[in-house]
Write a protein that holds these residues in place. Structure first.
Motif, PDB file in Angstrom:
ATOM      1  N   ASP A 141       1.071  -1.366   0.001  1.00 21.57           N
ATOM      2  CA  ASP A 141       0.078   0.002   0.016  1.00 21.57           C
ATOM      3  C   ASP A 141       1.003   0.939   0.232  1.00 21.57           C
ATOM      4  O   ASP A 141       0.857   2.119  -1.002  1.00 21.57           O
ATOM      5  N   LEU A 142       1.658   1.072   1.437  1.00 17.01           N
ATOM      6  CA  LEU A 142       2.949   2.745   0.806  1.00 17.01           C
ATOM      7  C   LEU A 142       3.313   2.971  -0.704  1.00 17.01           C
ATOM      8  O   LEU A 142       2.945   4.118  -1.146  1.00 17.01           O
ATOM      9  N   VAL A 143       4.384   1.120  -1.448  1.00 17.99           N
ATOM     10  CA  VAL A 143       4.764   1.799  -2.440  1.00 17.99           C
ATOM     11  C   VAL A 143       3.781   2.619  -3.284  1.00 17.99           C
ATOM     12  O   VAL A 143       4.475   3.746  -4.291  1.00 17.99           O
ATOM     13  N   GLY A 144       2.527   1.846  -3.154  1.00 19.26           N
ATOM     14  CA  GLY A 144       1.563   2.471  -4.865  1.00 19.26           C
ATOM     15  C   GLY A 144       1.229   3.684  -3.856  1.00 19.26           C
ATOM     16  O   GLY A 144       1.018   4.523  -5.693  1.00 19.26           O
ATOM     17  N   ARG A 145       0.933   4.518  -3.318  1.00 28.29           N
ATOM     18  CA  ARG A 145       0.511   5.942  -2.626  1.00 28.29           C
ATOM     19  C   ARG A 145       1.740   6.535  -2.813  1.00 28.29           C
ATOM     20  O   ARG A 145       1.523   7.412  -3.421  1.00 28.29           O
ATOM     21  N   LEU A 146       3.692   6.040  -2.976  1.00 26.76           N
ATOM     22  CA  LEU A 146       4.627   6.784  -2.927  1.00 26.76           C
ATOM     23  C   LEU A 146       4.676   7.173  -3.909  1.00 26.76           C
ATOM     24  O   LEU A 146       5.081   8.439  -4.817  1.00 26.76           O
ATOM     25  N   VAL A 147       4.377   5.839  -4.962  1.00 34.23           N
ATOM     26  CA  VAL A 147       4.686   6.619  -6.321  1.00 34.23           C
ATOM     27  C   VAL A 147       3.074   7.451  -6.895  1.00 34.23           C
ATOM     28  O   VAL A 147       3.748   8.008  -7.665  1.00 34.23           O
ATOM     29  N   ALA A 148       2.593   6.962  -6.484  1.00 33.47           N
ATOM     30  CA  ALA A 148       1.559   7.847  -7.430  1.00 33.47           C
ATOM     31  C   ALA A 148       1.864   9.454  -6.678  1.00 33.47           C
ATOM     32  O   ALA A 148       0.696  10.738  -7.172  1.00 33.47           O
ATOM     33  N   LEU A 149       2.825   9.734  -6.155  1.00 30.74           N
ATOM     34  CA  LEU A 149       3.223  11.072  -4.727  1.00 30.74           C
ATOM     35  C   LEU A 149       3.962  11.805  -6.459  1.00 30.74           C
ATOM     36  O   LEU A 149       4.131  12.436  -6.403  1.00 30.74           O
ATOM     37  N   VAL A 150       4.777  10.725  -6.702  1.00 35.07           N
ATOM     38  CA  VAL A 150       5.919  11.380  -7.959  1.00 35.07           C
ATOM     39  C   VAL A 150       5.462  10.976  -9.272  1.00 35.07           C
ATOM     40  O   VAL A 150       4.235  10.123 -10.253  1.00 35.07           O
ATOM     41  N   PRO A 151       5.401  12.206 -10.188  1.00 37.38           N
ATOM     42  CA  PRO A 151       4.251  12.634 -11.178  1.00 37.38           C
ATOM     43  C   PRO A 151       4.914  11.920 -12.532  1.00 37.38           C
ATOM     44  O   PRO A 151       3.830  11.946 -13.256  1.00 37.38           O
ATOM     45  N   GLN A 152       6.686  12.054 -12.475  1.00 39.83           N
ATOM     46  CA  GLN A 152       6.165  11.315 -13.754  1.00 39.83           C
ATOM     47  C   GLN A 152       8.038  10.167 -13.126  1.00 39.83           C
ATOM     48  O   GLN A 152       8.762  10.970 -12.980  1.00 39.83           O
ATOM     49  N   ALA A 153       8.130   9.141 -13.518  1.00 37.38           N
ATOM     50  CA  ALA A 153       8.796   8.355 -13.329  1.00 37.38           C
ATOM     51  C   ALA A 153       9.859   8.108 -14.834  1.00 37.38           C
ATOM     52  O   ALA A 153       9.753   8.171 -15.507  1.00 37.38           O
TER      53      ALA A 153
END
Lengths: 245, 245
Positions: free
Chosen positions: B219-231
Motif C-alpha cells: 500500500d505504501l509503495v503504491g501511494r508513494l509512486v502516485a506522489l511522484v508525477p513522472q517516473a
C-alpha cells in the motif's frame, strides 16, 4: 610555574581554561575514567585549585557538557538559502564533525552511563534536541507545525543521534555515507506520512519543489522509482510537482 | 493481617508479589515519585518487611524493570509466517500495548531521569534492544548481517522507542496510526540504502517479494509512486519483483 600561571589568569579565564581542558579529556575517554588529578595536570595547576573553581568533577563535567552543547547547537545553524537537501547535508557534516571530535564522551553521555542520568545533563541534552528541532522547523518555514510533522522532525533528530552512536561503535560505514543517508532518511520519514496525510503531502511538496534532480532528494527519488518495476497509475492524491533539472 | 499474609507466602512468592506491585506503581507514576511506604501499603505488608526482601528501592526498581523487560522482549516474539509487513504490524501493536500499560515508567526510564542512568538499568534496556534486533534479523532470515543492515535495524529499533516516547507526550496522534507508520518507516529505512547498495537492494527485494499489494508495504509503495508525477526510466539497478496481488 603553577603559581605563575595562576597569577596571570583571572577567575573567569581560569574557569574557561579548565572547562576546555576537561572537555578535551571527557571527549576522548569515558568521563567516568577521567580524574580530577588528570584535569589538574593537563591544566598545569594543583588539584585543590581545580576544586577552588569547581566544587567537584560533576560540576566541571556539567560545565564542559554545556560548552559542548553550545558548540553543537551552533553547528546546526545554516543559511536559509538553496534547496533543503543541500542545507541538511551541510548540517549533517558538521554534526558528524562534532561526533568525531567528541566520540567517547558523546557515546558515554548518550548511552546513559553513570556520567549521565542527572537532571542537569538530561536538560542540556534536551536543549540541544530542541535547538535542532527548531532549526529544522525554521528551514521548513513552518511556524505552527501539526503533530504529525512535529513527530517526524523529533523522530529524525533522534535517528541522527542513534545513527551517530552506532557509527561510533566500530566506524564500519564511512561517515560521509551516513551523513547523506540521514538526509535521505529525513525525506523518507516525511514521505511515509505524506502518503496518507494531505498536510504532510503539502510539506513534502514544498520540500521537493526546489530540489534539483541531482540533489540528495532528487537523486534518491529517481533511484527508488527505478527499484519499483511497474508504477501503478497515479491515485488522486496530493502530488509532488516535477523537479527542476 | 500483615502477619497472616506473610505466613501464607513463601520467600520467592513474596518477592514476585512485591515486584508485581512495584511494577504497577512504577508504571503509572515516575519511579522517583513512588516511595517504599506506598509499595508496602499496596502489597499489604510493613515497610521493614519490604526491606527484608529488597535492600532498597533501587533493587526493587531494578527487579521490576527486569520483569517489564522480559515481558516486552516476549511481545517481540512473532511466528515466522506470512508477509513481513503483517508480522511487524502485529509486533508494533503489542509494543504499543506495553508502552500504553507502562507509560509514565517507560518515559521516566527512557528519558534518563534519576531513576535511570545506572549500569544495571542501561544493561537491561540494551538487552531489550538486542532482543528486538535479533527478532527482526531472524524474521529477515539473515544470520550474518552486513554493517548497513545492522545499522538500519538498530536505527529502526531506536526509532520505535523515540516514536513511542513522543506519542506518550500528549498522545496527539492515534497509536494505531503510529504502529502502521513504524512498519512503513522500517521499509523506508531499508529502501534508502537499497537505492545505493546492491546488498541492501537484495534485502528489500526479499522483503517485498512476499508482500501483498494491499499489505502495509504494498500500500505504501503504491501511494508513494502516485506522489511522484513522472517516473524516470528505470536504471539498471537491483529491482524489486512485481508484488503478488
Amino acid at each position: 610555574m603553577t603559581t605563575g600561571v595562576r597569577r596571570r589568569m583571572g577567575v573567569e579565564e581560569r574557569r574557561q581554561q579548565l572547562i576546555g581542558v576537561a572537555l578535551e579529556l571527557f571527549s576522548h575517554r569515558s568521563p567516568d575514567e577521567v580524574s580530577i588529578d588528570e584535569i589538574a595536570a593537563a591544566a598545569g595547576i594543583s588539584r585543590p585549585l581545580v576544586y577552588h573553581y569547581f566544587p567537584g568533577k560533576q560540576s566541571l563535567y556539567e560545565a564542559a557538557l554545556r560548552r559542548a552543547a553550545e558548540d553543537l547547537a551552533h553547528r546546526f545553524s545554516e543559511r536559509h538559502e538553496g534547496p533543503l537537501g543541500g542545507r541538511l547535508l551541510r548540517v549533517m557534516r558538521r554534526f558528524f564533525d562534532f561526533v568525531d571530535e567528541h566520540g567517547p564522551g558523546f557515546s558515554a553521555l548518550m548511552r546513559g552511563g553513570p556520567a549521565a542520568g542527572t537532571g542537569t545533563t538530561s536538560a542540556v541534552i534536551d536543549g540541544v534536541r530542541q535547538a535542532a528541532y527548531e532549526q529544522i522547523m525554521a528551514h521548513l518555514g513552518v511556524t505552527d507545525p501539526a503533530p504529525r510533522l512535529r513527530l517526524v522532525v523529533r523522530s529524525w533528530v533522534s535517528l541522527a543521534e542513534s545513527t551517530a552512536l552506532i557509527w561510533l561503535d566500530g566506524r564500519e560505514i564511512p561517515r560521509a555515507e551516513l551523513e547523506l543517508q540521514l538526509v535521505h532518511d529525513f525525506a523518507a520519514l516525511v514521505a511515509v506520512p505524506a502518503a496518507y496525510d494531505p498536510d504532510m503531502a503539502a510539506v513534502l511538496e514544498r520540500i521537493m519543489r526546489d530540489e534539483p534532480a541531482d540533489g540528495p532528494f532528487g537523486d534518491l527519488v529517481g533511484r527508488l522509482v527505478a527499484l519499483v518495476p511497474q508504477a501503478p497509475s497515479p491515485a488522486p492524491a496530493a502530488r509532488v510537482p516535477q523537479q527542476r533539472a
